[in-house]
Design a protein around this motif. Structure first.
Motif, mmCIF file in Angstrom:
data_model
loop_
_atom_site.group_PDB
_atom_site.id
_atom_site.type_symbol
_atom_site.label_atom_id
_atom_site.label_comp_id
_atom_site.label_asym_id
_atom_site.label_seq_id
_atom_site.Cartn_x
_atom_site.Cartn_y
_atom_site.Cartn_z
ATOM 1 N N ASN A 39 73.225 12.274 14.231
ATOM 2 C CA ASN A 39 72.200 12.757 14.378
ATOM 3 C C ASN A 39 71.907 12.545 15.731
ATOM 4 O OD1 ASN A 39 71.224 13.748 11.462
ATOM 5 N ND2 ASN A 39 71.569 11.538 11.328
ATOM 6 N N LEU A 74 80.290 21.981 16.319
ATOM 7 C CA LEU A 74 78.583 22.483 15.893
ATOM 8 C C LEU A 74 78.510 23.478 16.978
ATOM 9 C CD1 LEU A 74 75.832 22.199 14.764
ATOM 10 C CD2 LEU A 74 75.157 20.549 16.623
ATOM 11 N N ASP A 76 75.180 26.320 17.680
ATOM 12 C CA ASP A 76 73.892 26.391 17.232
ATOM 13 C C ASP A 76 72.979 27.052 18.418
ATOM 14 O OD1 ASP A 76 71.854 26.729 15.536
ATOM 15 O OD2 ASP A 76 71.385 24.903 14.990
ATOM 16 N N HIS A 78 68.683 28.106 19.596
ATOM 17 C CA HIS A 78 67.171 28.029 19.260
ATOM 18 C C HIS A 78 66.557 28.832 20.470
ATOM 19 C CE1 HIS A 78 67.233 25.095 15.793
ATOM 20 N NE2 HIS A 78 68.303 24.801 16.301
ATOM 21 N N PHE A 92 69.574 17.830 15.684
ATOM 22 C CA PHE A 92 70.805 18.281 15.161
ATOM 23 C C PHE A 92 71.540 17.371 14.643
ATOM 24 C CE2 PHE A 92 69.484 20.600 19.166
ATOM 25 C CZ PHE A 92 69.827 21.852 19.057
#
Length: 249
Positions: A39, A74, A76, A78, A92
């Protein structure tokens, strides 16, 4: 204008005549042990007094020691709305299942964020390397050691995963402690189980010695630990070695 924030905390710019209007950095949001989810947070800070809209693209890759990417873990995106001088955090997660069989021996993950301010067209690239820690071995020396006397040293390993590990092998070596490298196949360790491995050693030289052990299994490679041990030449000189382990990745 591009500003790049690297994992050493420094910031470089290709347009020194103009300062960035916002900044970014990564921060771990928990532990960094192999076997657990990773994390981390991206923290974006508006350095000016006008609001900003910042699209962010995030990637994470397992990398080698030379930073060569091996596997994507990963991807992603935003869009972050920042008020005047406001800071926001985006969390994340890289699940263990995502990197379980994709992590090189270096245990290193590089996270990268490319951020573009819609108002100013400035973009910032934020990078950080996350080094994951293997579980530690413990070495216990429960009796004084003496030249030409057989003694037992115990090495223990606790499986932190939610599944068993197989094909476990322990090697041990130490000048003056073990004549040749000792290799032991120690089988399987269930989830949460602690495996205790006794090692029989007969020192052949007195003085300050070091026992080095290496543990490898189906999910971990080259977990190492080193223990300083004092070996006496006769019973009157016996010194007890403190059992505190000195582990290293």
């Amino acid at each position: 204008m591009e500003t790049t924030s690297r994992d050493d905390g420094t910031r470089s710019s290709r347009a020194q005549e103009k300062k960035a209007c916002y900044a970014g950095k990564f921060k771990l949001a928990g532990g960094s042990e192999v076997g657990h989810d990773v994390n981390f947070k991206l923290i974006l800070t508006n350095l000016k007094t006008d609001a900003k809209t910042i699209p962010v693209n995030i990637t994470a890759n397992a990398i080698l020691y030379n930073r060569k990417p091996m596997h994507n873990l990963l991807k992603d995106s935003h869009t972050v709305q920042l008020g005047p001088t406001e800071a926001k955090e985006i969390l994340f997660t890289i699940p263990y299942s995502q990197y379980e069989d994709r992590l090189p021996a270096e245990n290193m993950i590089q996270v990268r964020a490319v951020c573009l301010c819609e108002q100013t067209k400035d973009y910032v690239v934020v990078e950080r390397n996350i080094l994951l820690e293997n579980p530690k071995l413990k070495i216990m020396v429960s009796e004084p050691l003496m030249v030409n006397k057989e003694s037992t040293v115990e090495v223990s390993f606790t499986n932190p995963l939610h599944k068993e590990v197989t094909d476990c092998v322990l090697t041990a070596e130490g000048s003056g402690l073990i004549k040749e490298v000792l290799t032991m196949k120690v089988g399987t360790v269930k989830s949460g189980e602690t495996l205790k491995i006794p090692i029989k050693i007969t020192p052949n030289r007195a003085g300050h010695r070091h026992l080095v052990v290496d543990f490898t299994c189906s999910k971990f490679s080259n977990i190492k630990a080193c223990q300083a041990i004092d070996v006496a030449s006769n019973p009157n000189d016996c010194l007890y070695a403190a059992p505190a382990p000195a582990s290293k990745k």
